[in-house]
Motif scaffolding. Structure first.
Motif, mmCIF file in Angstrom:
data_model
loop_
_atom_site.group_PDB
_atom_site.id
_atom_site.type_symbol
_atom_site.label_atom_id
_atom_site.label_comp_id
_atom_site.label_asym_id
_atom_site.label_seq_id
_atom_site.Cartn_x
_atom_site.Cartn_y
_atom_site.Cartn_z
ATOM 1 N N GLN A 72 40.417 49.647 35.347
ATOM 2 C CA GLN A 72 40.243 48.506 36.246
ATOM 3 C C GLN A 72 39.770 47.318 35.416
ATOM 4 O OE1 GLN A 72 37.966 47.951 40.325
ATOM 5 N NE2 GLN A 72 36.546 47.873 38.628
ATOM 6 N N SER A 73 40.416 46.173 35.622
ATOM 7 C CA SER A 73 39.929 44.941 34.989
ATOM 8 C C SER A 73 39.676 43.926 36.093
ATOM 9 C CB SER A 73 40.941 44.413 33.972
ATOM 10 O OG SER A 73 42.134 44.037 34.614
ATOM 11 N N LYS A 74 38.572 43.185 35.936
ATOM 12 C CA LYS A 74 38.175 42.225 36.968
ATOM 13 C C LYS A 74 37.742 40.919 36.301
ATOM 14 C CE LYS A 74 34.884 44.710 38.975
ATOM 15 N NZ LYS A 74 33.947 45.135 40.034
ATOM 16 N N LEU A 75 38.047 39.821 36.978
ATOM 17 C CA LEU A 75 37.618 38.506 36.499
ATOM 18 C C LEU A 75 36.896 37.805 37.640
ATOM 19 C CD1 LEU A 75 37.764 36.441 34.129
ATOM 20 C CD2 LEU A 75 39.829 35.539 35.211
ATOM 21 N N ASP A 76 35.703 37.299 37.363
ATOM 22 C CA ASP A 76 34.923 36.571 38.366
ATOM 23 C C ASP A 76 35.576 35.211 38.610
ATOM 24 O OD1 ASP A 76 33.079 35.222 39.900
ATOM 25 O OD2 ASP A 76 31.361 35.640 38.612
ATOM 26 N N ILE A 77 36.085 35.021 39.837
ATOM 27 C CA ILE A 77 36.718 33.735 40.175
ATOM 28 C C ILE A 77 35.909 33.000 41.251
ATOM 29 C CG2 ILE A 77 39.054 34.401 39.466
ATOM 30 C CD1 ILE A 77 39.657 34.866 42.490
ATOM 31 N N SER A 78 34.634 33.362 41.397
ATOM 32 C CA SER A 78 33.775 32.760 42.430
ATOM 33 C C SER A 78 33.745 31.237 42.329
ATOM 34 C CB SER A 78 32.345 33.301 42.324
ATOM 35 O OG SER A 78 32.330 34.695 42.441
ATOM 36 N N GLU A 79 33.581 30.720 41.100
ATOM 37 C CA GLU A 79 33.495 29.263 40.913
ATOM 38 C C GLU A 79 34.799 28.592 41.317
ATOM 39 O OE1 GLU A 79 32.052 27.927 37.128
ATOM 40 O OE2 GLU A 79 30.285 29.224 37.228
ATOM 41 N N ARG A 80 35.933 29.213 40.969
ATOM 42 C CA ARG A 80 37.240 28.653 41.319
ATOM 43 C C ARG A 80 37.414 28.620 42.842
ATOM 44 N NH1 ARG A 80 42.317 32.047 39.680
ATOM 45 N NH2 ARG A 80 41.079 32.308 37.806
ATOM 46 N N VAL A 81 37.012 29.712 43.511
ATOM 47 C CA VAL A 81 37.126 29.790 44.971
ATOM 48 C C VAL A 81 36.210 28.760 45.626
ATOM 49 C CG1 VAL A 81 36.664 31.259 46.982
ATOM 50 C CG2 VAL A 81 37.880 32.189 45.009
ATOM 51 N N ASP A 82 34.970 28.622 45.115
ATOM 52 C CA ASP A 82 34.032 27.622 45.637
ATOM 53 C C ASP A 82 34.596 26.216 45.486
ATOM 54 O OD1 ASP A 82 32.280 29.615 46.315
ATOM 55 O OD2 ASP A 82 30.925 29.296 44.604
ATOM 56 N N ALA A 83 35.202 25.941 44.318
ATOM 57 C CA ALA A 83 35.784 24.610 44.071
ATOM 58 C C ALA A 83 36.928 24.336 45.040
ATOM 59 C CB ALA A 83 36.275 24.519 42.623
ATOM 60 N N GLN A 84 37.767 25.365 45.292
ATOM 61 C CA GLN A 84 38.881 25.199 46.239
ATOM 62 C C GLN A 84 38.355 24.923 47.649
ATOM 63 O OE1 GLN A 84 40.928 28.884 45.507
ATOM 64 N NE2 GLN A 84 42.326 27.976 44.026
ATOM 65 N N GLU A 85 37.271 25.619 48.027
ATOM 66 C CA GLU A 85 36.673 25.396 49.347
ATOM 67 C C GLU A 85 36.104 23.994 49.466
ATOM 68 O OE1 GLU A 85 33.918 28.600 49.940
ATOM 69 O OE2 GLU A 85 35.520 30.052 50.364
ATOM 70 N N ARG A 86 35.480 23.499 48.370
ATOM 71 C CA ARG A 86 34.935 22.126 48.382
ATOM 72 C C ARG A 86 36.056 21.105 48.514
ATOM 73 N NH1 ARG A 86 31.400 24.253 44.547
ATOM 74 N NH2 ARG A 86 32.560 23.360 42.795
ATOM 75 N N ILE A 87 37.172 21.357 47.820
ATOM 76 C CA ILE A 87 38.323 20.439 47.899
ATOM 77 C C ILE A 87 38.873 20.422 49.324
ATOM 78 C CG2 ILE A 87 40.741 20.147 47.168
ATOM 79 C CD1 ILE A 87 39.754 21.191 44.360
ATOM 80 N N GLN A 88 38.986 21.620 49.941
ATOM 81 C CA GLN A 88 39.458 21.716 51.328
ATOM 82 C C GLN A 88 38.535 20.938 52.262
ATOM 83 O OE1 GLN A 88 42.171 23.656 52.933
ATOM 84 N NE2 GLN A 88 42.933 23.370 50.873
ATOM 85 N N LYS A 89 37.228 21.081 52.021
ATOM 86 C CA LYS A 89 36.224 20.401 52.854
ATOM 87 C C LYS A 89 36.386 18.887 52.723
ATOM 88 C CE LYS A 89 32.153 20.900 55.136
ATOM 89 N NZ LYS A 89 32.096 21.445 56.463
ATOM 90 N N LEU A 90 36.577 18.410 51.481
ATOM 91 C CA LEU A 90 36.751 16.970 51.247
ATOM 92 C C LEU A 90 38.039 16.457 51.886
ATOM 93 C CD1 LEU A 90 35.640 16.731 47.508
ATOM 94 C CD2 LEU A 90 34.454 15.714 49.462
ATOM 95 N N MET A 91 39.082 17.307 51.870
ATOM 96 C CA MET A 91 40.376 16.895 52.418
ATOM 97 C C MET A 91 40.378 16.826 53.941
ATOM 98 S SD MET A 91 43.270 18.858 50.175
ATOM 99 C CE MET A 91 44.548 18.572 51.385
ATOM 100 N N TYR A 92 39.711 17.796 54.588
ATOM 101 C CA TYR A 92 39.875 17.969 56.026
ATOM 102 C C TYR A 92 38.647 17.625 56.873
ATOM 103 C CZ TYR A 92 44.268 20.234 54.815
ATOM 104 O OH TYR A 92 45.527 20.489 54.342
#
Length: 198
Positions: A102-122
């Motif tokens: 199993q290999s895993k990569l922490d993408i929490s920061e990327r997901v948080d950034a996408q959520e912030r962009i969505q918030k700014l857009m909508y």
């Protein structure tokens, strides 16, 4: 090598127990090697999956396929880590299934950034209410749902669902803004937004 990889890597035996975990996994999840080696992979690495999804993933990999997905797993401290996960079968020299990696990569920061962009857009920055773009997206979603519903009902009977849009205008708001300044204007908008939310 694997030990220096930025990806969290674990090797799991056929019983589902962890036989190897690299430094990135231990750091990301907050465990020591002693705490994870020999433990069930399900209990310390994939708690974010419900039982049905976990079983489907397990069957998929046991059938010889690689599995990829995004899972929100808690670390040892209970904090949620959003991870891009891959699980793949490993075979021995005779071609028999031997282990899983199993290999895993922490993408929490990327997901948080996408959520912030969505918030700014909508959402409006001042009032935090959905903005015009959010309204257009919501109306489009409703239209698509209505089209799907009509396709299903076309063979039975036709019944239309009506939607209404209410337009609310604040009389003389620009005059108020000019007379009292934008700070008071913002306060008035916030007061109206609070009333609407209630």
């Amino acid at each position: 090598g694997v030990e220096q990889s930025p990806y969290s890597i674990e090797i799991i035996d056929l019983d589902g127990r962890i036989v190897y975990a690299n430094a990135a996994y231990l750091k990301q999840m907050g465990y020591t090697k002693e705490e994870v080696l020999g433990q069930m992979f399900r209990d310390v690495s994939m708690q974010g999956m419900d039982d049905e999804s976990y079983q489907n993933m397990r069957n998929h990999v046991r059938a010889g396929h690689s599995w990829h997905g995004v899972v929100q797993n808690p670390n040892k401290a209970g904090e949620i880590v959003t991870e891009q996960v891959s699980v793949a079968p490993i075979y021995d020299e005779s071609g028999a299934l031997y282990r899983f990696v199993q290999s895993k990569l922490d993408i929490s920061e990327r997901v948080d950034a996408q959520e912030r962009i969505q918030k700014l857009m909508y959402y409006d920055k001042l009032t935090q209410l959905p903005n015009r773009l959010a309204l257009l997206r919501r109306l489009d979603d409703m239209l698509q749902q209505e089209r799907k519903r009509l396709k299903k009902e076309i063979s039975n009977h036709y019944s239309h669902i009506w939607h209404g849009v209410l337009f609310l205008d604040m009389d003389r708001f620009n005059l108020f803004n000019l007379a009292h300044g934008s700070e008071w204007g913002d306060s008035l908008l916030m007061a109206v937004a609070t009333k609407l939310q209630k």
